[in-house]
Design a protein around this motif. Structure first.
Motif, mmCIF file in Angstrom:
data_model
loop_
_atom_site.group_PDB
_atom_site.id
_atom_site.type_symbol
_atom_site.label_atom_id
_atom_site.label_comp_id
_atom_site.label_asym_id
_atom_site.label_seq_id
_atom_site.Cartn_x
_atom_site.Cartn_y
_atom_site.Cartn_z
ATOM 1 N N ARG A 125 44.972 48.863 34.259
ATOM 2 C CA ARG A 125 43.962 48.621 35.459
ATOM 3 C C ARG A 125 43.053 49.753 35.403
ATOM 4 O O ARG A 125 42.148 50.148 36.296
ATOM 5 N N GLU A 149 42.496 39.577 43.745
ATOM 6 C CA GLU A 149 43.386 38.940 43.044
ATOM 7 C C GLU A 149 44.023 39.749 41.761
ATOM 8 O O GLU A 149 44.992 39.572 41.049
ATOM 9 N N ASN A 150 43.181 40.747 41.238
ATOM 10 C CA ASN A 150 43.732 41.616 40.215
ATOM 11 C C ASN A 150 44.463 42.806 40.826
ATOM 12 O O ASN A 150 45.035 43.754 40.187
ATOM 13 N N TRP A 208 45.077 50.798 43.240
ATOM 14 C CA TRP A 208 45.617 49.405 42.728
ATOM 15 C C TRP A 208 46.845 49.237 43.352
ATOM 16 O O TRP A 208 47.426 50.473 43.560
#
Ligand code: GTP
Length: 334
Positions: A125, A149-150, A208
């Protein structure tokens, strides 16, 4: 890969156990919490660990005299005064020359998380910070994230009011950091990574999060410390963390009844005593015919005494025949 493990807290919730042993050195299934945590980091590719300590390093130096723990090389960063989580990470990273991507772990957390998978996710990411998430029933006492969703986090909320959390996935206390995070942390004062730094990284779209279903427990309060011990003897955790309940050289009298309990090497249990759902630590003494249940014990319990739902430190003395129920550990739900 290098890691910083935060071990500088005072462990107030585990008092009086932590009056004589720092929380990270308390054993879970006969092995110090910190050693189990570092063993999991090593399984995931960590080779060097800096322990970020807010005060006295001596008990750690004595526990790991050759500067190695679970296969990792140990260094210490002793803050001049406790700097809170981000201040401690900054101090440790600068003090020990960390100059590339590194892992950060909260020293109370025991998990079977695959650290290598967290690092791979972080790299895929191009994250500045990656946070491990774990599901809990009530997220209101933790940090909670909103994410797409990532896994890109759009909001980090520390301790949301009951019912207001966007999910039941909480900050599980293991992270991957880029070195750039250190430059975000102001010098010379206490700084909280959860309150100040994560919101700033979120604002720059750099945070993230990866949820997993791996075993996870925060062993920093008495009921969960007891549970962490029971989980290794009942083999609820992954195989490297299994342990036998009774240490080979614990001293057990005749006709002792032991159920779902951990008995340390230096513990003594007298004839006819009964111990259930409890942890007897090094130095614990249980007199003949005593009954101990749902408790963690370092001190001395007299003959025929009844101890339930208690946390007894090294100085505790329960007299012969006395009943003690201090409610420090809630009775297990049936
Ligand atoms: P309690 O006093 O029982 O709340 O425990 P604690 O002092 O460990 O606090 P808490 O569980 O909230 O701390 C989370 C983690 O951060 C733990 O691993 C602590 O050891 C660590 N920590 C908290 N404050 C500091 C600090 O000022 N310096 C360092 N090095 N670590 C800290």
């Amino acid at each position: 890969m290098r890691a910083v493990v935060l071990v500088g807290g005072f462990g107030t919730r585990l008092r009086p156990l932590t009056n004589s042993v720092p929380k990270p050195l308390l054993p879970v299934g006969h092995v110090p919490i910190i050693e189990r945590l570092i063993a999991n980091l090593v399984r995931g590719g960590v080779t060097d660990v800096t322990l970020a300590i807010g005060f006295k390093p001596e008990p750690f130096l004595a526990a790991f005299p050759d500067g190695r723990c679970a296969g990792a090389t140990l260094t210490y960063a002793v803050e001049p005064e406790p700097l809170d989580t981000a201040g401690a990470i900054r101090f440790a990273a600068i003090h020990t020359g960390i100059d590339s991507t590194f892992v950060v772990a909260n020293g109370d957390v025991l998990t079977d998380l695959d650290i290598a998978a967290l690092v791979a996710f972080h790299r895929s990411r191009k994250a500045e910070v990656t946070m491990h998430l774990t599901p809990v029933q009530d997220p209101s006492a933790f940090g909670v994230v909103d994410r797409d969703e990532n896994g890109l986090v759009s909001r980090f909320i520390e301790k949301p009011p009951p019912g207001a959390a966007p999910s039941n996935l909480i900050n599980a206390g293991t992270y991957v950091f880029e070195r750039s995070v250190i430059d975000r942390i102001p010098d010379g004062r206490k700084v909280s990574v959860e309150r100040e730094i994560f919101p700033a990284v979120v604002a720059d779209r750099g945070l993230w999060a990866l949820p997993t279903q791996d075993y996870w427990i925060d062993a920093g309060q008495p009921d969960l410390y007891l549970q962490a011990n029971l989980d290794v003897i009942s083999r609820r955790r992954a195989a490297p963390n299994w342990a036998d309940g009774v240490a080979p050289d614990a001293v057990l009298g005749d006709d002792v009844m032991l159920t779902d309990s951990v008995v340390a090497r230096g513990a003594v249990v007298g004839d006819g005593a009964s111990v259930a759902r409890s942890v007897l630590l090094d130095g614990a003494f249980v007199g003949a015919g005593a009954t101990v249940s749902n408790s963690v014990v370092m001190g001395r319990i007299g003959a025929g005494a009844l101890v339930t739902n208690c946390v007894l430190g090294a100085d505790a003395v329960i007299e012969d025949g006395e009943s003690r129920c201090d409610e420090r550990i809630p009775a297990p739900s049936t």
